[in-house]
Design a protein around this motif. Structure first.
Motif, PDB file in Angstrom:
ATOM      1  N   GLU A  95       0.818  -1.211   0.000  1.00  0.00           N
ATOM      2  CA  GLU A  95       0.000   0.000   0.000  1.00  0.00           C
ATOM      3  C   GLU A  95       0.856   1.268   0.000  1.00  0.00           C
ATOM      4  OE1 GLU A  95      -2.718   1.516  -0.457  1.00  0.00           O
ATOM      5  OE2 GLU A  95      -3.800  -0.313  -0.950  1.00  0.00           O
ATOM      6  N   LYS A  96       0.260   2.355  -0.489  1.00  0.00           N
ATOM      7  CA  LYS A  96       0.866   3.673  -0.385  1.00  0.00           C
ATOM      8  C   LYS A  96       0.580   4.241   0.991  1.00  0.00           C
ATOM      9  CE  LYS A  96      -1.953   6.241   0.004  1.00  0.00           C
ATOM     10  NZ  LYS A  96      -2.944   6.420   1.113  1.00  0.00           N
ATOM     11  N   PRO A  97       1.351   5.169   1.505  1.00  0.00           N
ATOM     12  CA  PRO A  97       2.671   5.520   1.000  1.00  0.00           C
ATOM     13  C   PRO A  97       3.623   4.338   1.186  1.00  0.00           C
ATOM     14  CG  PRO A  97       2.372   6.484   3.161  1.00  0.00           C
ATOM     15  CD  PRO A  97       1.057   5.853   2.778  1.00  0.00           C
ATOM     16  N   PHE A  98       4.577   4.217   0.290  1.00  0.00           N
ATOM     17  CA  PHE A  98       5.422   3.035   0.170  1.00  0.00           C
ATOM     18  C   PHE A  98       6.141   2.689   1.470  1.00  0.00           C
ATOM     19  CE2 PHE A  98       9.131   0.910  -2.071  1.00  0.00           C
ATOM     20  CZ  PHE A  98       8.385  -0.110  -2.639  1.00  0.00           C
ATOM     21  N   ALA A  99       6.618   3.703   2.177  1.00  0.00           N
ATOM     22  CA  ALA A  99       7.431   3.473   3.368  1.00  0.00           C
ATOM     23  C   ALA A  99       7.336   4.691   4.275  1.00  0.00           C
ATOM     24  CB  ALA A  99       8.882   3.214   2.963  1.00  0.00           C
ATOM     25  N   ARG A 100       8.156   4.700   5.330  1.00  0.00           N
ATOM     26  CA  ARG A 100       8.195   5.879   6.195  1.00  0.00           C
ATOM     27  C   ARG A 100       9.058   6.978   5.606  1.00  0.00           C
ATOM     28  NH1 ARG A 100       9.201   3.156  12.069  1.00  0.00           N
ATOM     29  NH2 ARG A 100      10.693   1.983  10.803  1.00  0.00           N
ATOM     30  N   ASP A 101      10.045   6.594   4.804  1.00  0.00           N
ATOM     31  CA  ASP A 101      10.948   7.580   4.214  1.00  0.00           C
ATOM     32  C   ASP A 101      11.681   6.950   3.040  1.00  0.00           C
ATOM     33  OD1 ASP A 101      13.033   5.985   5.335  1.00  0.00           O
ATOM     34  OD2 ASP A 101      12.961   7.140   7.191  1.00  0.00           O
ATOM     35  N   ALA A 102      12.520   7.751   2.387  1.00  0.00           N
ATOM     36  CA  ALA A 102      13.215   7.277   1.191  1.00  0.00           C
ATOM     37  C   ALA A 102      14.220   6.179   1.501  1.00  0.00           C
ATOM     38  CB  ALA A 102      13.903   8.444   0.493  1.00  0.00           C
ATOM     39  N   ALA A 103      14.826   6.231   2.691  1.00  0.00           N
ATOM     40  CA  ALA A 103      15.803   5.198   3.051  1.00  0.00           C
ATOM     41  C   ALA A 103      15.128   3.832   3.137  1.00  0.00           C
ATOM     42  CB  ALA A 103      16.471   5.554   4.377  1.00  0.00           C
ATOM     43  N   GLU A 104      13.956   3.768   3.753  1.00  0.00           N
ATOM     44  CA  GLU A 104      13.228   2.503   3.796  1.00  0.00           C
ATOM     45  C   GLU A 104      12.799   2.070   2.403  1.00  0.00           C
ATOM     46  OE1 GLU A 104      11.176   2.096   8.203  1.00  0.00           O
ATOM     47  OE2 GLU A 104       9.906   2.560   6.469  1.00  0.00           O
ATOM     48  N   ALA A 105      12.349   3.017   1.597  1.00  0.00           N
ATOM     49  CA  ALA A 105      11.946   2.693   0.228  1.00  0.00           C
ATOM     50  C   ALA A 105      13.109   2.096  -0.554  1.00  0.00           C
ATOM     51  CB  ALA A 105      11.422   3.942  -0.476  1.00  0.00           C
ATOM     52  N   GLN A 106      14.286   2.670  -0.385  1.00  0.00           N
ATOM     53  CA  GLN A 106      15.482   2.162  -1.058  1.00  0.00           C
ATOM     54  C   GLN A 106      15.765   0.723  -0.632  1.00  0.00           C
ATOM     55  OE1 GLN A 106      17.654   3.984  -3.262  1.00  0.00           O
ATOM     56  NE2 GLN A 106      18.589   1.975  -3.608  1.00  0.00           N
ATOM     57  N   ALA A 107      15.665   0.456   0.663  1.00  0.00           N
ATOM     58  CA  ALA A 107      15.919  -0.896   1.165  1.00  0.00           C
ATOM     59  C   ALA A 107      14.909  -1.891   0.598  1.00  0.00           C
ATOM     60  CB  ALA A 107      15.871  -0.903   2.688  1.00  0.00           C
ATOM     61  N   MET A 108      13.659  -1.481   0.468  1.00  0.00           N
ATOM     62  CA  MET A 108      12.626  -2.359  -0.084  1.00  0.00           C
ATOM     63  C   MET A 108      12.890  -2.673  -1.547  1.00  0.00           C
ATOM     64  SD  MET A 108       9.530  -0.304   1.785  1.00  0.00           S
ATOM     65  CE  MET A 108       8.125  -1.068   0.980  1.00  0.00           C
ATOM     66  N   VAL A 109      13.237  -1.659  -2.307  1.00  0.00           N
ATOM     67  CA  VAL A 109      13.508  -1.854  -3.733  1.00  0.00           C
ATOM     68  C   VAL A 109      14.753  -2.714  -3.928  1.00  0.00           C
ATOM     69  CG1 VAL A 109      14.123  -0.664  -5.868  1.00  0.00           C
ATOM     70  CG2 VAL A 109      12.314   0.254  -4.404  1.00  0.00           C
ATOM     71  N   GLU A 110      15.754  -2.503  -3.092  1.00  0.00           N
ATOM     72  CA  GLU A 110      16.961  -3.335  -3.175  1.00  0.00           C
ATOM     73  C   GLU A 110      16.635  -4.794  -2.860  1.00  0.00           C
ATOM     74  OE1 GLU A 110      19.790  -1.509  -0.587  1.00  0.00           O
ATOM     75  OE2 GLU A 110      20.319   0.081  -2.023  1.00  0.00           O
ATOM     76  N   ALA A 111      15.741  -5.017  -1.899  1.00  0.00           N
ATOM     77  CA  ALA A 111      15.345  -6.384  -1.572  1.00  0.00           C
ATOM     78  C   ALA A 111      14.638  -7.049  -2.751  1.00  0.00           C
ATOM     79  CB  ALA A 111      14.445  -6.390  -0.340  1.00  0.00           C
ATOM     80  N   ALA A 112      13.803  -6.286  -3.460  1.00  0.00           N
ATOM     81  CA  ALA A 112      13.129  -6.832  -4.643  1.00  0.00           C
ATOM     82  C   ALA A 112      14.150  -7.208  -5.712  1.00  0.00           C
ATOM     83  CB  ALA A 112      12.134  -5.820  -5.189  1.00  0.00           C
ATOM     84  N   GLY A 113      15.136  -6.342  -5.914  1.00  0.00           N
ATOM     85  CA  GLY A 113      16.173  -6.646  -6.894  1.00  0.00           C
ATOM     86  C   GLY A 113      17.003  -7.848  -6.501  1.00  0.00           C
ATOM     87  N   ARG A 114      17.336  -7.926  -5.221  1.00  0.00           N
ATOM     88  CA  ARG A 114      18.178  -9.011  -4.714  1.00  0.00           C
ATOM     89  C   ARG A 114      17.483 -10.364  -4.819  1.00  0.00           C
ATOM     90  NH1 ARG A 114      18.744  -6.881  -0.189  1.00  0.00           N
ATOM     91  NH2 ARG A 114      17.266  -8.085   1.076  1.00  0.00           N
ATOM     92  N   THR A 115      16.176 -10.376  -4.580  1.00  0.00           N
ATOM     93  CA  THR A 115      15.426 -11.636  -4.579  1.00  0.00           C
ATOM     94  C   THR A 115      14.810 -11.965  -5.930  1.00  0.00           C
ATOM     95  OG1 THR A 115      13.412 -10.483  -3.869  1.00  0.00           O
ATOM     96  CG2 THR A 115      14.867 -11.354  -2.132  1.00  0.00           C
TER      97      THR A 115
END
Length: 321
Positions: A95-115
């Motif tokens: 759901e939106k908003p994606f995360a609490r901040d951009a740092a969390e969003a970055q970690a989530m996107v990196e996890a998607a790429g990694r997996t």
């Protein structure tokens, strides 16, 4: 093949965003739900026809009968459980908003790429045909060189400490819950990232009850966004103005409950069509298309990080407590 969805969070939004559009399809089934309290999950599952209740979020993610995890938690829980689902080999609609901040969003996107898993942000309005038509008009150049834009989303939300939108610890606030939409539609239609020039908020116990911001987009486009949980009346409008014309969308959030889109080009106004499935039906169609390899995802990834980065910058400019 049937897509089996597991719900993290026995939330009101899951009823609208997932359960309702899935009910009319043979290729989607909501198979399980989990909540902080299993009793609450059971009370939620029964009236909504969800056959299974997981003991907790981790148990839901591990289920063999869950192909996609929908994260409908308050924003404070998005990153941890999205990443956990991705690492368990499950694609996620968050759901939106994606995360609490951009740092969390970055970690989530990196996890998607990694997996190698799909991670889509549930900006439901973005998948409606209204947005396709608006984007086609802007990209055609009919408006000329873009000069100004503004967007607003305001909804009276009674103050309630049990409502996540009024809770700072759950990353609530007008900008997170409502303002993410005006920001996203301007970024999408203009096709660029803004600089935050200034912002003003009305704060209540660490939560922004209202927020407005002035933005500058590349090419000299001046823009404003505003949002409020304490307005006199609800409203959702987006306007783009260029050297040759003006585009206005009234109720861009949920065209299925009433929308008017007009384009005035060199003095002549045309009412554009706003028909289409509901935004949530269109969102589910998009998820299925992405998972089947029929379409590239249009939310999540760099777009989600950029939207959160702009939200962070607005809070900084407003001097959020």
């Amino acid at each position: 093949m049937t897509l089996r969805i597991g719900l993290i969070g026995a939330s009101r939004i899951a009823t609208t965003a997932i359960i309702a559009p899935a009910a009319g399809r043979s290729d989607v089934q909501v198979t399980a739900v989990a909540a902080r309290d299993p009793e609450r999950a059971r009370a939620y599952a029964a009236p909504h026809g969800v056959p299974h209740v997981a003991a907790d979020y981790a148990s839901l993610i591990a289920r063999d009968d869950v192909d996609l995890v929908y994260v409908g938690l308050p924003p404070a829980g998005h990153a941890a459980w999205t990443i956990a689902a991705l690492e368990a080999g499950k694609p996620v609609l968050c759901e939106k908003p994606f995360a609490r901040d951009a740092a969390e969003a970055q970690a989530m996107v990196e996890a998607a790429g990694r997996t190698g898993q799909v991670l889509i942000e549930a900006f439901h309005y973005r998948f409606h045909a209204v947005m396709d038509r608006a984007l086609a008009l802007v990209r055609s150049g009919a408006l000329g060189a873009l000069q100004r834009a503004h967007a607003v989303f305001q909804v009276p939300i009674p103050k309630d400490i049990d409502d996540l939108r009024w809770r700072a610890d759950q990353a609530g606030g007008a900008l997170m819950d409502l303002g993410c939409y005006p920001l996203h539609i301007l970024r999408t239609l203009i096709g660029a990232e803004p600089e935050v020039l200034s912002a003003q908020g009305v704060f209540d116990n660490g939560v922004d009850a209202a927020m407005s911001a002035s933005l500058a987009f590349p090419g000299g486009v001046e823009a404003q966004i505003s949002c409020s949980m304490i307005p006199d009346a609800p409203g959702a409008v987006a306007v783009l103005e260029g050297s040759e014309g003006r585009l206005e969308i009234i109720n861009f959030i949920a065209p299925q409950i009433g929308c008017r889109m007009t384009a005035t080009i060199r003095g002549e106004t045309q009412v554009l069509p706003t028909d289409g499935p509901t935004t949530y039906e269109a969102q589910l169609d998009h998820v299925l298309d992405v998972l089947a390899g029929r379409a590239a995802q249009i939310t999540g990834g760099a777009d989600a990080i950029a939207n959160m980065a702009a939200i962070d910058a607005i809070y900084r400019a407003a001097g959020r407590p």
